[in-house]
Design a protein around this motif. Structure first.
Motif, PDB file in Angstrom:
ATOM      1  N   LYS A 195     -12.929   2.499 -35.538  1.00  0.00           N
ATOM      2  CA  LYS A 195     -12.700   2.804 -34.124  1.00  0.00           C
ATOM      3  C   LYS A 195     -11.206   2.953 -33.824  1.00  0.00           C
ATOM      4  CE  LYS A 195     -13.739   1.019 -29.608  1.00  0.00           C
ATOM      5  NZ  LYS A 195     -14.775   1.615 -28.868  1.00  0.00           N
ATOM      6  N   GLU A 196     -10.905   4.021 -33.081  1.00  0.00           N
ATOM      7  CA  GLU A 196      -9.510   4.214 -32.689  1.00  0.00           C
ATOM      8  C   GLU A 196      -9.203   3.352 -31.480  1.00  0.00           C
ATOM      9  OE1 GLU A 196      -7.937   8.113 -32.052  1.00  0.00           O
ATOM     10  OE2 GLU A 196      -9.025   8.862 -33.815  1.00  0.00           O
ATOM     11  N   ILE A 197      -7.982   2.880 -31.401  1.00  0.00           N
ATOM     12  CA  ILE A 197      -7.609   2.049 -30.244  1.00  0.00           C
ATOM     13  C   ILE A 197      -7.610   2.944 -28.993  1.00  0.00           C
ATOM     14  CG2 ILE A 197      -5.833   0.541 -29.262  1.00  0.00           C
ATOM     15  CD1 ILE A 197      -4.792   0.140 -32.135  1.00  0.00           C
ATOM     16  N   PRO A 198      -8.373   2.585 -27.956  1.00  0.00           N
ATOM     17  CA  PRO A 198      -8.433   3.454 -26.772  1.00  0.00           C
ATOM     18  C   PRO A 198      -7.189   3.298 -25.891  1.00  0.00           C
ATOM     19  CG  PRO A 198      -9.902   1.569 -26.514  1.00  0.00           C
ATOM     20  CD  PRO A 198      -9.242   1.409 -27.838  1.00  0.00           C
ATOM     21  N   LEU A 199      -6.061   3.824 -26.404  1.00  0.00           N
ATOM     22  CA  LEU A 199      -4.781   3.594 -25.726  1.00  0.00           C
ATOM     23  C   LEU A 199      -4.753   4.172 -24.306  1.00  0.00           C
ATOM     24  CD1 LEU A 199      -2.425   4.175 -28.780  1.00  0.00           C
ATOM     25  CD2 LEU A 199      -2.872   2.006 -27.638  1.00  0.00           C
ATOM     26  N   LYS A 200      -5.489   5.291 -24.090  1.00  0.00           N
ATOM     27  CA  LYS A 200      -5.477   5.890 -22.748  1.00  0.00           C
ATOM     28  C   LYS A 200      -6.104   4.945 -21.731  1.00  0.00           C
ATOM     29  CE  LYS A 200      -5.272  10.783 -23.632  1.00  0.00           C
ATOM     30  NZ  LYS A 200      -6.119  11.833 -24.168  1.00  0.00           N
ATOM     31  N   ASP A 201      -7.218   4.304 -22.138  1.00  0.00           N
ATOM     32  CA  ASP A 201      -7.881   3.343 -21.243  1.00  0.00           C
ATOM     33  C   ASP A 201      -7.011   2.109 -21.044  1.00  0.00           C
ATOM     34  OD1 ASP A 201     -10.010   4.970 -20.956  1.00  0.00           O
ATOM     35  OD2 ASP A 201     -11.310   3.920 -22.386  1.00  0.00           O
ATOM     36  N   ILE A 202      -6.388   1.694 -22.135  1.00  0.00           N
ATOM     37  CA  ILE A 202      -5.511   0.507 -22.027  1.00  0.00           C
ATOM     38  C   ILE A 202      -4.374   0.818 -21.056  1.00  0.00           C
ATOM     39  CG2 ILE A 202      -3.906  -0.995 -23.295  1.00  0.00           C
ATOM     40  CD1 ILE A 202      -5.741  -0.732 -25.738  1.00  0.00           C
ATOM     41  N   ASP A 203      -3.930   2.056 -21.063  1.00  0.00           N
ATOM     42  CA  ASP A 203      -2.839   2.462 -20.189  1.00  0.00           C
ATOM     43  C   ASP A 203      -3.181   2.270 -18.708  1.00  0.00           C
ATOM     44  OD1 ASP A 203      -0.225   3.416 -20.285  1.00  0.00           O
ATOM     45  OD2 ASP A 203      -0.913   5.317 -19.401  1.00  0.00           O
ATOM     46  N   LYS A 204      -4.503   2.380 -18.411  1.00  0.00           N
ATOM     47  CA  LYS A 204      -4.922   2.224 -17.007  1.00  0.00           C
ATOM     48  C   LYS A 204      -5.151   0.746 -16.660  1.00  0.00           C
ATOM     49  CE  LYS A 204      -7.526   6.477 -17.408  1.00  0.00           C
ATOM     50  NZ  LYS A 204      -8.828   6.709 -18.006  1.00  0.00           N
ATOM     51  N   SER A 205      -5.006  -0.142 -17.640  1.00  0.00           N
ATOM     52  CA  SER A 205      -5.329  -1.557 -17.405  1.00  0.00           C
ATOM     53  C   SER A 205      -4.081  -2.387 -17.133  1.00  0.00           C
ATOM     54  CB  SER A 205      -6.009  -2.146 -18.639  1.00  0.00           C
ATOM     55  OG  SER A 205      -7.086  -1.347 -19.038  1.00  0.00           O
ATOM     56  N   ASP A 206      -4.282  -3.469 -16.360  1.00  0.00           N
ATOM     57  CA  ASP A 206      -3.174  -4.412 -16.128  1.00  0.00           C
ATOM     58  C   ASP A 206      -3.329  -5.649 -16.988  1.00  0.00           C
ATOM     59  OD1 ASP A 206      -2.063  -2.865 -14.066  1.00  0.00           O
ATOM     60  OD2 ASP A 206      -3.636  -3.584 -12.694  1.00  0.00           O
ATOM     61  N   THR A 207      -4.595  -5.968 -17.294  1.00  0.00           N
ATOM     62  CA  THR A 207      -4.869  -7.195 -18.046  1.00  0.00           C
ATOM     63  C   THR A 207      -5.949  -6.910 -19.076  1.00  0.00           C
ATOM     64  OG1 THR A 207      -4.505  -8.400 -15.996  1.00  0.00           O
ATOM     65  CG2 THR A 207      -5.538  -9.629 -17.775  1.00  0.00           C
ATOM     66  N   ILE A 208      -5.712  -7.307 -20.313  1.00  0.00           N
ATOM     67  CA  ILE A 208      -6.787  -7.182 -21.310  1.00  0.00           C
ATOM     68  C   ILE A 208      -6.961  -8.510 -22.052  1.00  0.00           C
ATOM     69  CG2 ILE A 208      -6.476  -4.686 -21.635  1.00  0.00           C
ATOM     70  CD1 ILE A 208      -5.259  -5.333 -24.382  1.00  0.00           C
ATOM     71  N   GLY A 209      -8.141  -8.662 -22.640  1.00  0.00           N
ATOM     72  CA  GLY A 209      -8.421  -9.859 -23.429  1.00  0.00           C
ATOM     73  C   GLY A 209      -8.680  -9.451 -24.872  1.00  0.00           C
ATOM     74  N   ILE A 210      -8.332 -10.325 -25.809  1.00  0.00           N
ATOM     75  CA  ILE A 210      -8.578 -10.033 -27.232  1.00  0.00           C
ATOM     76  C   ILE A 210      -9.127 -11.281 -27.924  1.00  0.00           C
ATOM     77  CG2 ILE A 210      -7.529  -9.382 -29.452  1.00  0.00           C
ATOM     78  CD1 ILE A 210      -5.458  -7.750 -27.948  1.00  0.00           C
TER      79      ILE A 210
ATOM     80  N   VAL B 182      -5.917  -8.461 -35.776  1.00  0.00           N
ATOM     81  CA  VAL B 182      -5.575  -8.726 -34.370  1.00  0.00           C
ATOM     82  C   VAL B 182      -4.102  -8.400 -34.149  1.00  0.00           C
ATOM     83  CG1 VAL B 182      -5.346 -10.555 -32.625  1.00  0.00           C
ATOM     84  CG2 VAL B 182      -7.356 -10.515 -34.126  1.00  0.00           C
ATOM     85  N   GLN B 183      -3.265  -8.814 -35.107  1.00  0.00           N
ATOM     86  CA  GLN B 183      -1.822  -8.570 -34.967  1.00  0.00           C
ATOM     87  C   GLN B 183      -1.521  -7.070 -35.010  1.00  0.00           C
ATOM     88  OE1 GLN B 183       0.223 -10.900 -33.972  1.00  0.00           O
ATOM     89  NE2 GLN B 183      -1.467 -12.375 -34.093  1.00  0.00           N
ATOM     90  N   THR B 184      -2.261  -6.314 -35.826  1.00  0.00           N
ATOM     91  CA  THR B 184      -2.064  -4.855 -35.874  1.00  0.00           C
ATOM     92  C   THR B 184      -2.426  -4.245 -34.521  1.00  0.00           C
ATOM     93  OG1 THR B 184      -2.672  -4.893 -38.187  1.00  0.00           O
ATOM     94  CG2 THR B 184      -2.727  -2.749 -37.137  1.00  0.00           C
ATOM     95  N   LEU B 185      -3.533  -4.706 -33.938  1.00  0.00           N
ATOM     96  CA  LEU B 185      -3.939  -4.196 -32.622  1.00  0.00           C
ATOM     97  C   LEU B 185      -2.839  -4.499 -31.591  1.00  0.00           C
ATOM     98  CD1 LEU B 185      -6.072  -3.067 -30.628  1.00  0.00           C
ATOM     99  CD2 LEU B 185      -7.088  -5.349 -30.527  1.00  0.00           C
ATOM    100  N   LEU B 186      -2.343  -5.738 -31.608  1.00  0.00           N
ATOM    101  CA  LEU B 186      -1.289  -6.116 -30.655  1.00  0.00           C
ATOM    102  C   LEU B 186      -0.046  -5.243 -30.838  1.00  0.00           C
ATOM    103  CD1 LEU B 186      -1.452 -10.022 -30.739  1.00  0.00           C
ATOM    104  CD2 LEU B 186      -1.870  -8.558 -28.767  1.00  0.00           C
ATOM    105  N   ASN B 187       0.349  -5.039 -32.103  1.00  0.00           N
ATOM    106  CA  ASN B 187       1.560  -4.242 -32.360  1.00  0.00           C
ATOM    107  C   ASN B 187       1.396  -2.806 -31.887  1.00  0.00           C
ATOM    108  OD1 ASN B 187       2.937  -6.373 -33.392  1.00  0.00           O
ATOM    109  ND2 ASN B 187       2.293  -6.005 -35.498  1.00  0.00           N
ATOM    110  N   ASN B 188       0.192  -2.260 -32.039  1.00  0.00           N
ATOM    111  CA  ASN B 188      -0.041  -0.890 -31.577  1.00  0.00           C
ATOM    112  C   ASN B 188       0.027  -0.799 -30.057  1.00  0.00           C
ATOM    113  OD1 ASN B 188      -0.399   0.893 -33.814  1.00  0.00           O
ATOM    114  ND2 ASN B 188      -2.170  -0.342 -34.358  1.00  0.00           N
ATOM    115  N   ILE B 189      -0.526  -1.814 -29.406  1.00  0.00           N
ATOM    116  CA  ILE B 189      -0.496  -1.813 -27.931  1.00  0.00           C
ATOM    117  C   ILE B 189       0.956  -1.962 -27.446  1.00  0.00           C
ATOM    118  CG2 ILE B 189      -1.232  -3.059 -25.852  1.00  0.00           C
ATOM    119  CD1 ILE B 189      -3.797  -3.841 -27.416  1.00  0.00           C
ATOM    120  N   LYS B 190       1.717  -2.777 -28.166  1.00  0.00           N
ATOM    121  CA  LYS B 190       3.110  -3.048 -27.755  1.00  0.00           C
ATOM    122  C   LYS B 190       3.995  -1.796 -27.804  1.00  0.00           C
ATOM    123  CE  LYS B 190       3.398  -7.899 -29.056  1.00  0.00           C
ATOM    124  NZ  LYS B 190       3.771  -8.778 -30.179  1.00  0.00           N
TER     125      LYS B 190
END
Ligand code: SF4
Length: 314
Positions: A254-269, A280-288
């Motif tokens: 699964k690709e990280i849904p960065l466009k949806d994350i862009d519309k979010s203010d708060t996410i949980g992992i 988990v750390q790779t996901l965090l680094n990509n979001i960062k």
């Protein structure tokens, strides 16, 4: 300028003691016996873990009949195996190491004891999951009846059971859904016997508790884990039920849904019990890369459980 994003990180998350032990068993078997070692089924339900162990010298097979070199040892996965598997291994003269999680073995022993004491046994769990196959395979065919849903429990006929009734469960179920099924069984069969200490394991319970605590505050929720990982899939359901409709499993394809994350203010992992923390750390680094992230780790329990290795590896 990067937009701010608040991330709630569930804790505990990721590897449980049973998964750590199973991976350790494969690695230690390779160093003790040399490579290759065979592993029957995915040792734990995670693609990356399986790939890394392949690199180190593990060969994964579906059945013992797929083993090409009978002189090499074989390891049974953390989910447990039906009794017929070690029996077949003995007949074939294979040496084997059992990586069944001790908390799954506990359920196996319960089923044997109940059967010995004359109970009819209901197993709450998911059909065809390797753990369920293993637990049902502790006793002769048709000794255990599988209950998958509350509907299954409701459909049971009080007169169908001539012997006293008992239930056991899979270790990685939804705590809340299982409680509903058990309540239904108790209403129908007030004398039904349950395990002294519940079968859903500490790791499943803690990971669900942590997700429940944060999901309602999140616009999106991600559970890192494989599609065939029961406890990861349950965490997504728990997050949805706890109030975060947009909860998703982050599996390897699964690709990280960065466009949806862009519309979010708060996410949980969070992550399932078989998912390595580095994912988990790779996901965090990509979001960062796109967002100014502030992380709050929400800890609901400290886990100190460690399981001993089997005697063959000590
Ligand atoms: S999830 Fe629970 S039962 Fe399964 S391996 Fe981990 S500790 Fe054992």
């Amino acid at each position: 300028m990067k937009k701010e994003l608040k991330i709630y990180l569930a804790s505990p998350r990721g590897f449980c003691a049973g998964v750590k032990r199973a991976i350790d068993i494969v690695e230690k078997s390779i160093s003790k016996f040399g490579s290759p070692v065979y592993v029957r089924h995915e040792i734990v339900h995670n693609k990356q873990v399986v790939e890394e162990l392949k690199q180190k010298g593990a060969i994964f097979v579906d059945e013992l009949s797929d083993i090409k070199d009978g002189k090499r040892p074989v390891i049974f996965s953390a989910h447990g195996v039906p009794k017929s598997v070690p029996e077949e291994a003995k007949l074939k003269n294979l040496s084997f190491v059992d990586a069944t999680c001790p908390l799954v073995s506990k359920v196996h022993r319960e089923s044997e004891q109940l059967n010995k004491n004359g109970f009819e046994i209901l197993l709450i769990g998911h059909k065809n999951h390797p753990e369920v196959v293993g637990t049902m395979g502790q006793l002769p065919k048709d000794s255990i009846k599988l209950i998958e849903t509350k509907k299954d429990a409701e459909a049971l006929n009080v007169n169908d059971f001539k012997k006293p009734l008992a239930y056991i469960t899979q270790t990685t179920l939804s705590v809340d859904d299982t409680a509903e099924i058990i309540n239904c069984l108790k209403r129908k069969f007030p004398k039904i016997k349950g395990p002294v200490k519940e079968d859903i394991c500490y790791a499943t319970t803690n990971r669900q508790l942590a997700v429940k605590k944060i999901a309602s505050k999140c616009d999106m929720f991600f559970v890192v884990g494989s599609r065939n990982s029961s406890n990861s899939v349950r965490l997504v359901e728990v997050a949805k039920k706890a109030g975060c409709k947009n909860s998703q499993l982050m599996h390897s394809e699964k690709e990280i849904p960065l466009k949806d994350i862009d519309k979010s203010d708060t996410i949980g992992i969070s992550s399932g019990a078989s998912a390595p923390e580095k994912l988990v750390q790779t996901l965090l680094n990509n979001i960062k890369k796109d967002r100014k992230v502030s992380i709050e780790e929400v800890v609901v329990a400290e886990e100190k459980v460690v399981f001993k290795l089997p005697k063959e590896l000590n």
